[in-house]
Design a protein around this motif. Structure first.
Motif, PDB file in Angstrom:
ATOM      1  N   THR A 204       0.839  -1.197   0.000  1.00 21.48           N
ATOM      2  CA  THR A 204       0.000   0.000   0.000  1.00 21.48           C
ATOM      3  C   THR A 204       0.872   1.245   0.000  1.00 21.48           C
ATOM      4  O   THR A 204       1.975   1.246   0.530  1.00 21.48           O
ATOM      5  N   THR A 205       0.354   2.322  -0.590  1.00 20.97           N
ATOM      6  CA  THR A 205       1.076   3.595  -0.577  1.00 20.97           C
ATOM      7  C   THR A 205       0.264   4.588   0.230  1.00 20.97           C
ATOM      8  O   THR A 205      -0.962   4.448   0.365  1.00 20.97           O
ATOM      9  N   GLU A 206       0.931   5.591   0.771  1.00 17.85           N
ATOM     10  CA  GLU A 206       0.264   6.627   1.555  1.00 17.85           C
ATOM     11  C   GLU A 206      -0.663   7.432   0.627  1.00 17.85           C
ATOM     12  O   GLU A 206      -0.319   7.712  -0.519  1.00 17.85           O
ATOM     13  N   ALA A 207      -1.861   7.815   1.159  1.00 17.02           N
ATOM     14  CA  ALA A 207      -2.780   8.619   0.351  1.00 17.02           C
ATOM     15  C   ALA A 207      -2.224  10.030   0.164  1.00 17.02           C
ATOM     16  O   ALA A 207      -1.332  10.449   0.888  1.00 17.02           O
ATOM     17  N   VAL A 208      -2.755  10.743  -0.824  1.00 13.36           N
ATOM     18  CA  VAL A 208      -2.437  12.173  -0.945  1.00 13.36           C
ATOM     19  C   VAL A 208      -3.746  12.943  -0.834  1.00 13.36           C
ATOM     20  O   VAL A 208      -4.803  12.439  -1.190  1.00 13.36           O
ATOM     21  N   SER A 209      -3.649  14.175  -0.324  1.00 13.21           N
ATOM     22  CA  SER A 209      -4.850  14.969  -0.089  1.00 13.21           C
ATOM     23  C   SER A 209      -5.613  15.191  -1.394  1.00 13.21           C
ATOM     24  O   SER A 209      -5.023  15.439  -2.437  1.00 13.21           O
ATOM     25  N   GLY A 210      -6.916  15.093  -1.326  1.00 17.41           N
ATOM     26  CA  GLY A 210      -7.707  15.291  -2.533  1.00 17.41           C
ATOM     27  C   GLY A 210      -9.146  15.613  -2.192  1.00 17.41           C
ATOM     28  O   GLY A 210      -9.550  15.554  -1.025  1.00 17.41           O
ATOM     29  N   SER A 211      -9.902  15.979  -3.200  1.00 13.36           N
ATOM     30  CA  SER A 211     -11.323  16.232  -2.972  1.00 13.36           C
ATOM     31  C   SER A 211     -12.104  15.811  -4.207  1.00 13.36           C
ATOM     32  O   SER A 211     -11.547  15.728  -5.309  1.00 13.36           O
ATOM     33  N   ALA A 212     -13.393  15.523  -4.006  1.00 14.45           N
ATOM     34  CA  ALA A 212     -14.239  15.123  -5.129  1.00 14.45           C
ATOM     35  C   ALA A 212     -15.699  15.376  -4.782  1.00 14.45           C
ATOM     36  O   ALA A 212     -16.074  15.431  -3.604  1.00 14.45           O
ATOM     37  N   THR A 213     -16.510  15.525  -5.832  1.00  9.72           N
ATOM     38  CA  THR A 213     -17.950  15.712  -5.649  1.00  9.72           C
ATOM     39  C   THR A 213     -18.672  14.634  -6.447  1.00  9.72           C
ATOM     40  O   THR A 213     -18.291  14.357  -7.586  1.00  9.72           O
ATOM     41  N   ALA A 214     -19.697  14.037  -5.837  1.00  9.07           N
ATOM     42  CA  ALA A 214     -20.487  13.029  -6.555  1.00  9.07           C
ATOM     43  C   ALA A 214     -21.967  13.367  -6.439  1.00  9.07           C
ATOM     44  O   ALA A 214     -22.416  13.926  -5.429  1.00  9.07           O
ATOM     45  N   VAL A 215     -22.701  13.028  -7.491  1.00 12.45           N
ATOM     46  CA  VAL A 215     -24.164  13.227  -7.488  1.00 12.45           C
ATOM     47  C   VAL A 215     -24.816  11.866  -7.725  1.00 12.45           C
ATOM     48  O   VAL A 215     -24.460  11.163  -8.679  1.00 12.45           O
ATOM     49  N   ALA A 216     -25.747  11.495  -6.836  1.00  9.60           N
ATOM     50  CA  ALA A 216     -26.434  10.202  -6.973  1.00  9.60           C
ATOM     51  C   ALA A 216     -27.939  10.393  -6.808  1.00  9.60           C
ATOM     52  O   ALA A 216     -28.397  11.387  -6.242  1.00  9.60           O
ATOM     53  N   HIS A 217     -28.687   9.419  -7.310  1.00  6.63           N
ATOM     54  CA  HIS A 217     -30.155   9.462  -7.234  1.00  6.63           C
ATOM     55  C   HIS A 217     -30.672   8.379  -6.281  1.00  6.63           C
ATOM     56  O   HIS A 217     -30.029   7.342  -6.125  1.00  6.63           O
ATOM     57  N   PRO A 218     -31.874   8.581  -5.728  1.00  9.62           N
ATOM     58  CA  PRO A 218     -32.452   7.538  -4.875  1.00  9.62           C
ATOM     59  C   PRO A 218     -32.793   6.276  -5.670  1.00  9.62           C
ATOM     60  O   PRO A 218     -33.029   6.336  -6.876  1.00  9.62           O
ATOM     61  N   SER A 219     -32.815   5.173  -4.941  1.00  6.32           N
ATOM     62  CA  SER A 219     -33.201   3.889  -5.515  1.00  6.32           C
ATOM     63  C   SER A 219     -34.556   3.521  -4.909  1.00  6.32           C
ATOM     64  O   SER A 219     -34.643   3.191  -3.726  1.00  6.32           O
ATOM     65  N   LEU A 220     -35.591   3.627  -5.717  1.00 12.25           N
ATOM     66  CA  LEU A 220     -36.957   3.361  -5.209  1.00 12.25           C
ATOM     67  C   LEU A 220     -37.288   1.887  -5.415  1.00 12.25           C
ATOM     68  O   LEU A 220     -37.308   1.399  -6.557  1.00 12.25           O
ATOM     69  N   ALA A 221     -37.554   1.178  -4.316  1.00 13.63           N
ATOM     70  CA  ALA A 221     -37.818  -0.258  -4.424  1.00 13.63           C
ATOM     71  C   ALA A 221     -39.230  -0.521  -4.944  1.00 13.63           C
ATOM     72  O   ALA A 221     -40.198   0.043  -4.448  1.00 13.63           O
ATOM     73  N   MET A 222     -39.307  -1.373  -5.957  1.00  9.67           N
ATOM     74  CA  MET A 222     -40.601  -1.868  -6.436  1.00  9.67           C
ATOM     75  C   MET A 222     -40.944  -3.118  -5.621  1.00  9.67           C
ATOM     76  O   MET A 222     -42.074  -3.337  -5.236  1.00  9.67           O
ATOM     77  N   ILE A 223     -39.917  -3.938  -5.378  1.00  9.95           N
ATOM     78  CA  ILE A 223     -40.025  -5.086  -4.458  1.00  9.95           C
ATOM     79  C   ILE A 223     -39.109  -4.739  -3.285  1.00  9.95           C
ATOM     80  O   ILE A 223     -37.928  -4.448  -3.473  1.00  9.95           O
ATOM     81  N   LYS A 224     -39.662  -4.772  -2.095  1.00 10.05           N
ATOM     82  CA  LYS A 224     -39.008  -4.134  -0.951  1.00 10.05           C
ATOM     83  C   LYS A 224     -37.999  -5.004  -0.209  1.00 10.05           C
ATOM     84  O   LYS A 224     -38.245  -6.197   0.015  1.00 10.05           O
ATOM     85  N   TYR A 225     -36.928  -4.335   0.191  1.00 11.00           N
ATOM     86  CA  TYR A 225     -36.018  -4.876   1.210  1.00 11.00           C
ATOM     87  C   TYR A 225     -36.575  -4.435   2.556  1.00 11.00           C
ATOM     88  O   TYR A 225     -36.767  -3.243   2.796  1.00 11.00           O
ATOM     89  N   TRP A 226     -36.876  -5.386   3.428  1.00 10.60           N
ATOM     90  CA  TRP A 226     -37.319  -5.028   4.778  1.00 10.60           C
ATOM     91  C   TRP A 226     -36.955  -6.168   5.707  1.00 10.60           C
ATOM     92  O   TRP A 226     -37.601  -7.217   5.702  1.00 10.60           O
TER      93      TRP A 226
ATOM     94  N   THR B  61     -28.815  13.846  -4.824  1.00  9.21           N
ATOM     95  CA  THR B  61     -28.013  14.140  -3.636  1.00  9.21           C
ATOM     96  C   THR B  61     -26.597  14.452  -4.112  1.00  9.21           C
ATOM     97  O   THR B  61     -26.018  13.682  -4.877  1.00  9.21           O
ATOM     98  N   THR B  62     -26.078  15.601  -3.682  1.00 10.17           N
ATOM     99  CA  THR B  62     -24.729  16.013  -4.077  1.00 10.17           C
ATOM    100  C   THR B  62     -23.843  15.992  -2.836  1.00 10.17           C
ATOM    101  O   THR B  62     -24.194  16.584  -1.813  1.00 10.17           O
TER     102      THR B  62
END
Ligand code: DP6
Length: 337
Positions: free
Chosen positions: A2-24, A48-49
């Motif tokens: 493994t190598t040491e991480a370097v400082s960084g930043s990022a932005t992601a945009v995602a949408h909801p997942s609407l269940a038709m058949i439910k996880y419960w 969601t950003t």
């Protein structure tokens, strides 16, 4: 190695997942493994950003990650499993994050924790932004990111893809079923019955159902049958097959919750008005199949050509209700910086 991480930043945009058949219900509460198979659609137009920055720890010791939603710091205990899983994934991909910590800031263009699957889009955007900020980029397989998102919220495992996705009972990650172009004239009307946050989290409610509902075993058995019916409806793009499976899934999920002791009731009078309206609309020969999640909001599956007529009738049933018309959404996107 493994190598040491370097400082960084990022932005992601995602949408909801609407269940038709439910996880419960969960097979494993520590690992957050679902006990039922779920089949879901990614919703376009609800976003969601999440912006993530990776910082070096000043001193050695455990990193202290921070998550803010709409500027408000969240209890970090809720995110611990997620960040632990993410650091493991980074390490497997050659990046050592043990002396680095994440600052995540998130916001959505729809209400959070109100039964609109904000935890699904939230953890999906978070895992992608963490990958971008740590320089993992496209290196891990989407299924690996899905497995990390699952630890945060199992429904989030599905939000890593656009279109239609499945998450099997016992699975660690979700899988794509059909892409966003599969059903161009499918629409989902999201009716916001109430804006406030839900009274109890889905996590607590589903665990209480598992422990205290005499119908839980039947719910588990039934969910695989409904899953197969829904898959057939999706494959043939036939709402008259998919719709009844959607309806049975949410009704049986709630029946199991109602039978729990103490009962779990997310429905509000406005929810019931819209459920009744959908039944009447179907009685007039128009396909309008509603579903609900851990909150009072109602989502209606229909075809493009009927959207206006159905919206008018939902407005009549619940004057002033806020309606959003969604199409099938795409995969989450990552932007560096
Ligand atoms: C009713 O994914 O929010 O929306 O895994 O405990 O975080 P946790 O639960 P969560 O539950 C979603 C439940 C549901 C049905 C679904 O999305 O499949």
């Amino acid at each position: 190695m493994t190598t040491e991480a370097v400082s960084g930043s990022a932005t992601a945009v995602a949408h909801p997942s609407l269940a038709m058949i439910k996880y419960w219900g969960k097979q494993d509460t520590t690992e957050n493994i679902p006990a039922t198979p779920s089949l879901a659609v990614t919703l376009d137009g609800l976003d969601t950003t999440t912006h993530v920055v990776l910082y070096p720890s000043e001193a050695s010791g455990s990193p202290s990650d921070i998550v803010k939603i709409d500027g408000v710091s969240q209890p970090i205990q809720r995110y611990k499993g997620f960040f632990d899983a993410f650091r493991r994934l980074a390490s497997e991909n050659g990046i050592d994050l043990t002396r680095w910590w994440f600052m995540a800031e998130s916001s959505s263009n729809f209400p959070s924790a109100a039964g609109l699957a904000s935890s699904a889009s939230g953890f999906a955007a978070l895992v992608l932004a963490c990958a971008g900020a740590s320089g993992l980029g496209d290196v891990p397989d989407t299924r690996d990111l899905s497995a990390v998102a699952r630890v945060g919220s199992a429904s989030a495992a599905r939000s890593l893809w656009g279109g239609f996705t499945q998450l099997n009972a016992g699975a660690k990650s979700a899988a794509p079923v059909k892409d966003a172009s599969w059903w161009p004239n499918l629409r989902i009307i999201v009716a916001e019955v109430e804006k406030g946050p839900k009274s109890f989290s889905s996590r607590m409610a589903m665990e209480s159902t598992r422990l205290h509902s005499p119908y839980y075993k039947a719910w588990l058995e039934d969910s695989s049958i409904l899953f197969r019916q829904a898959m057939a409806g999706l494959e043939s793009r036939d709402l008259s097959i998919l719709g009844p499976a959607i309806r049975k899934s949410y009704m049986r999920m709630f029946a199991t919750m109602f039978a729990s002791d103490p009962p779990i009731v997310y429905w509000k009078p406005g929810s019931l008005s819209l459920i009744n309206a959908c039944e009447k609309i179907r009685g007039d020969g128009i396909q309008a199949w509603e579903t609900m999640d851990a909150g009072p909001q109602v989502k209606v599956f229909c075809l493009d050509e009927n959207t206006e007529a159905i919206s008018r009738r939902l407005q009549m049933a619940l004057p002033g209700v806020n309606l959003r018309i969604c199409t099938v959404g795409g995969a989450p996107v990552l932007r560096n910086g």
